[in-house]
Design a protein around this motif. Sequence first.
Motif, PDB file in Angstrom:
ATOM      1  N   ALA A 139       2.994   6.724   5.103  1.00  0.00           N
ATOM      2  CA  ALA A 139       2.038   5.316   5.085  1.00  0.00           C
ATOM      3  C   ALA A 139       3.230   3.889   5.069  1.00  0.00           C
ATOM      4  O   ALA A 139       2.449   2.660   5.314  1.00  0.00           O
ATOM      5  N   ARG A 169       2.009   9.556  -5.859  1.00  0.00           N
ATOM      6  CA  ARG A 169       2.709  11.463  -5.860  1.00  0.00           C
ATOM      7  C   ARG A 169       3.903  11.034  -6.686  1.00  0.00           C
ATOM      8  O   ARG A 169       4.049  12.105  -7.096  1.00  0.00           O
ATOM      9  N   THR A 211       2.200   1.725  -2.905  1.00  0.00           N
ATOM     10  CA  THR A 211       0.988   1.944  -4.323  1.00  0.00           C
ATOM     11  C   THR A 211       1.148   4.192  -3.928  1.00  0.00           C
ATOM     12  O   THR A 211       0.919   4.659  -5.320  1.00  0.00           O
ATOM     13  N   ALA A 212       0.399   3.969  -3.000  1.00  0.00           N
ATOM     14  CA  ALA A 212       0.864   5.351  -2.714  1.00  0.00           C
ATOM     15  C   ALA A 212       1.856   6.593  -2.905  1.00  0.00           C
ATOM     16  O   ALA A 212       1.835   7.205  -3.542  1.00  0.00           O
ATOM     17  N   GLU A 249       0.772  -1.230   0.006  1.00  0.00           N
ATOM     18  CA  GLU A 249      -0.246  -0.186   0.091  1.00  0.00           C
ATOM     19  C   GLU A 249       0.853   0.724   0.208  1.00  0.00           C
ATOM     20  O   GLU A 249       0.985   1.803  -0.755  1.00  0.00           O
TER      21      GLU A 249
END
Length: 339
Positions: A337, A205, A200-201, A197
């Motif tokens: 994250a 960006r 991917t985040a 995750e």
Amino acid sequence: MTLPRIKVLALGGTIATRPDASGAMQMGLGADDLVAAVPALATLAAIDAETVSKVGSHSLGFDHLHALATKIAALDVDGVIVTQGTDTLEETAFLLDLLLDRDIPVIVTAAMRNPALTSPDGPGNLLAAVRVACDPWVRAHARALGVMAVMLDEVYAASDVLKVHPTRLNAFAAPQTGPLAALVEDRVVPLALPVREAITAAHARLAASAGGKAAPVALCWFGLDEPGFMIEALVDHPDRLGYRGAVLGAMGGGHVPERVVPLVERLAALLPTVVSPRAGGGPMLRQTYGGPSSEIALRKAGLIWGGRLHPLKARVLLETCLRAGLSRDIIAEVFDAFG
Ligand code: ASP
């Protein structure tokens, strides 16, 4: 049966060395040589080999890897193998993972024992990497696996793989998570899918702002009784030194010696400064200890919390974020994250 089309891109490293007249190992082998040394590859894949460079991985740069990622992103193939040196593999694989978002296997491999030694591991690692790239489970989960490293019959996630020994054959491991798969006989045995995750985040960006100029990041490792002179130089002469960000290899769950706290706070006010565990990765504390050098105080003072990333990987992520022109707040969000 049509064989998978696999591109082998050779950068250099021990895997690509050969002895000079004195017996010293020098860069010399190209991608064709590496492939020709492993005839069994032809039974697994249709290989297309290309020599990108012949340099030791200790001399690779962010710009080389950005150019490599651009090349890989444009390839029409079923899988990609990058061969390089082992010294920076844990960083280059992670950088490629941040820059690429492909649904084909992308694998980095290398060698610890050079081709002039008895039982060099380069040919076996290349064969294993191609076997992994052609494996149905790996191909079906390629995007979920991200960029992988294959060394000594184990498959690792780029975000977790570390070089844990300078010379021995079993020099690679993923101490926080373990391998994603193992090679046994001619099989790839799946063991785990990585938690992606945060990556991917980060992709979301970074994708919006590809390109950008180099953004050097200082790496300061805190040892017992560190007086902080390097941090002092950073805060007193930011323009002369030219760093655009800093990673602090902090003690324990995110601590620095109390005497350097004022300097560290000044640094955080000047440059995006990430705190990352010198223990080698693993989530840090956020709200346990009090006092001026605690994680609570440092977080309040604006230090960016590096999450579970090893300081070397945090440095790669920070350079990538700065190069992409992300603001300090977005950078903090990207790191947050990671846990
Ligand atoms: N110095 C070499 C390199 O990283 C070592 C190796 O390949 O293992 O290129």
